[in-house]
Design a protein around this motif. Structure first.
Motif, PDB file in Angstrom:
ATOM      1  N   LYS A 190      11.601  69.649  48.955  1.00 54.65           N
ATOM      2  CA  LYS A 190      12.348  70.210  49.820  1.00 54.65           C
ATOM      3  C   LYS A 190      12.619  69.151  50.861  1.00 54.65           C
ATOM      4  O   LYS A 190      11.816  68.388  51.156  1.00 54.65           O
ATOM      5  N   ASP A 191      13.953  68.940  51.011  1.00 52.83           N
ATOM      6  CA  ASP A 191      14.646  67.861  51.822  1.00 52.83           C
ATOM      7  C   ASP A 191      13.844  66.603  51.823  1.00 52.83           C
ATOM      8  O   ASP A 191      13.282  65.874  52.505  1.00 52.83           O
ATOM      9  N   LYS A 192      13.939  66.039  50.427  1.00 49.65           N
ATOM     10  CA  LYS A 192      13.566  64.926  49.801  1.00 49.65           C
ATOM     11  C   LYS A 192      11.985  64.581  50.343  1.00 49.65           C
ATOM     12  O   LYS A 192      11.348  63.444  50.505  1.00 49.65           O
ATOM     13  N   GLU A 193      11.175  65.820  50.102  1.00 51.86           N
ATOM     14  CA  GLU A 193       9.689  65.790  50.164  1.00 51.86           C
ATOM     15  C   GLU A 193       9.199  66.573  48.926  1.00 51.86           C
ATOM     16  O   GLU A 193       9.626  67.824  48.718  1.00 51.86           O
ATOM     17  N   LEU A 194       8.122  65.819  48.271  1.00 51.94           N
ATOM     18  CA  LEU A 194       7.716  66.577  47.366  1.00 51.94           C
ATOM     19  C   LEU A 194       6.192  67.251  48.041  1.00 51.94           C
ATOM     20  O   LEU A 194       5.477  66.573  48.556  1.00 51.94           O
ATOM     21  N   ILE A 195       6.107  68.445  47.841  1.00 50.58           N
ATOM     22  CA  ILE A 195       5.086  69.285  48.397  1.00 50.58           C
ATOM     23  C   ILE A 195       4.012  69.730  47.251  1.00 50.58           C
ATOM     24  O   ILE A 195       3.963  70.449  46.316  1.00 50.58           O
ATOM     25  N   TYR A 196       2.710  68.910  47.568  1.00 45.65           N
ATOM     26  CA  TYR A 196       1.541  69.302  46.534  1.00 45.65           C
ATOM     27  C   TYR A 196       0.592  70.147  47.396  1.00 45.65           C
ATOM     28  O   TYR A 196      -0.106  69.687  47.978  1.00 45.65           O
ATOM     29  N   ASN A 197       0.768  71.603  47.421  1.00 41.90           N
ATOM     30  CA  ASN A 197      -0.102  72.375  48.237  1.00 41.90           C
ATOM     31  C   ASN A 197      -0.469  73.671  47.386  1.00 41.90           C
ATOM     32  O   ASN A 197       0.210  74.664  46.995  1.00 41.90           O
TER      33      ASN A 197
END
Length: 386
Positions: A190-197
């Motif tokens: 999302k929006d040049k972010e990789l989310i590791y959750n």
């Protein structure tokens, strides 16, 4: 013996430098010999799983492929004679030109098949920002015993076409590899972010604070020492009798998160004037654990589950025992139980596991595009949980 790769700033620093920042790592080791040997070393580029990269040395090294180790000193006034070798790199002869995982390989008599030792280290770039978001596991069974390491990776200044296939992430706890988490892919982008959750994928045993012993002074001993005697031409260090800590309430205790450092009181140089001593570990237990093995673990075993650090059960004494030959210093250690059919050692059986435990985590972000010939290490974040 006592093989170390150190940053110049600290004896206990993670073996990491940034590419082209002018800093060096130093390899140190002792050889129990009175004669200087022809040791050489080379650097091998690897992927995130420590497999050798499919590239030639001149693709990732500037200068020579190998170099002799010519810096050495004899031990001084020690019961155990040894020669201390060291080499610092990158240097004018060998300089890595790519980021990534590396193995430093030392061999003898200019023969690369005559391997003496290997050590892992890291060379990184800073292409992404890693934002840790540690939390309590959602699973009730793990809530009071484990730690969850969620995080984000921002790549606003770095172009990534296919994050799910081009990016790989590894998480280390206290520099251990037996329980390392790898092959992690983002849950969302999302929006040049990789989310590791995640709910379970990034959960570690919290473990317990490490046990400590201090044998810098072989005359009077220190913390964790019951007795030191000189016998059979070597010092024998008997540690205080340890006891199982599983199912006990968590207690805050200062430790070095598994690290150790070499030192000897009244001596000028720990590298050549610290002595070696047999260190005896004892852990009473009412019965032998027949489904696996007990190991001493920490920096003193290179954070590995080594065969020579596997404890033997003495049924007549109702006790696990073993001894390790170690150089004087201050050491963290713990007892891990590894089941025969599992890869990693566990804290819970002997030491207990608590969510409050302070641990050092390292998040390593790797990148390889379709056109790249090898993985790059584009970001590293080290932080303390708690």
């Amino acid at each position: 013996h006592t093989v170390l790769i150190q940053n110049e700033e600290s004896q206990t620093t993670f073996p990491l430098i940034n590419i082209n920042d002018g800093k060096q790592l130093t390899l140190r080791f002792d050889d129990f010999s009175n004669e200087v040997k022809d040791y050489s070393y080379t650097l091998v580029h690897c992927d995130d799983k420590w497999n050798q990269s499919d590239i030639f040395p001149n693709d990732y090294l500037d200068g020579f492929e190998e170099e002799q180790i010519t810096t050495y000193d004899y031990s001084v006034n020690t019961a155990v004679d040894y020669i201390h070798y060291s080499i610092s790199f990158p240097n004018n002869n060998i300089k890595p030109t790519q980021s990534g995982n590396y193995i430093l390989l030392v061999f003898e008599n200019f023969d690369r098949t005559d391997i003496v030792l290997t050590q892992k280290f890291f060379i990184a770039e800073t292409k992404v920002e890693i934002i840790p978001q540690p939390t309590t596991p959602i699973d009730f069974d793990h809530r009071y015993t484990h730690q969850e390491i969620d995080f984000k990776v921002s790549y606003s200044i770095f172009h990534i076409d296919d994050p799910f296939n081009e990016v790989r992430v590894v998480i280390l706890q206290n520099n251990r590899y037996d329980n390392a988490l790898s092959d992690l892919k983002p849950k969302f982008v999302k929006d040049k972010e990789l989310i590791y959750n995640f709910d379970t994928e990034t959960v570690f045993e919290g473990g317990n604070e490490y046990r400590i012993f201090d044998n810098r002074d072989l005359n009077i001993g220190g913390q964790g020492i019951e007795q030191i005697v000189y016998s059979d031409s070597i010092y024998q260090t008997i540690l205080t009798l340890d006891h199982k800590r599983a199912y006990k309430k968590y207690t805050t205790q200062f430790d070095h998160n598994g690290n150790f450092y070499i030192a000897a009181n009244l001596n000028r140089s720990p590298y050549t004037e610290a002595d070696y001593t047999n260190v005896y570990f004892r852990l009473p237990y009412p019965r032998e654990l027949t489904t696996g093995n007990v190991y001493i673990n920490g920096g003193l075993t290179n954070n590995e589950l080594k065969l020579d650090a596997r404890m033997q059960y003495k049924d007549s004494l109702k006790m696990y025992e073993t001894n390790l030959l170690l150089k004087q210093g201050v050491y963290d250690y713990t007892y891990l139980f590894k089941k025969a059919d599992e890869k990693q050692g566990k804290w819970e059986t002997l030491e207990g596991s608590h969510y409050q435990t302070e641990n050092i985590y390292t998040i390593l972000v790797y990148y390889q595009s379709f056109s790249d010939n090898a993985q790059k290490l584009i970001g590293v974040k080290r932080f303390i949980y708690q």
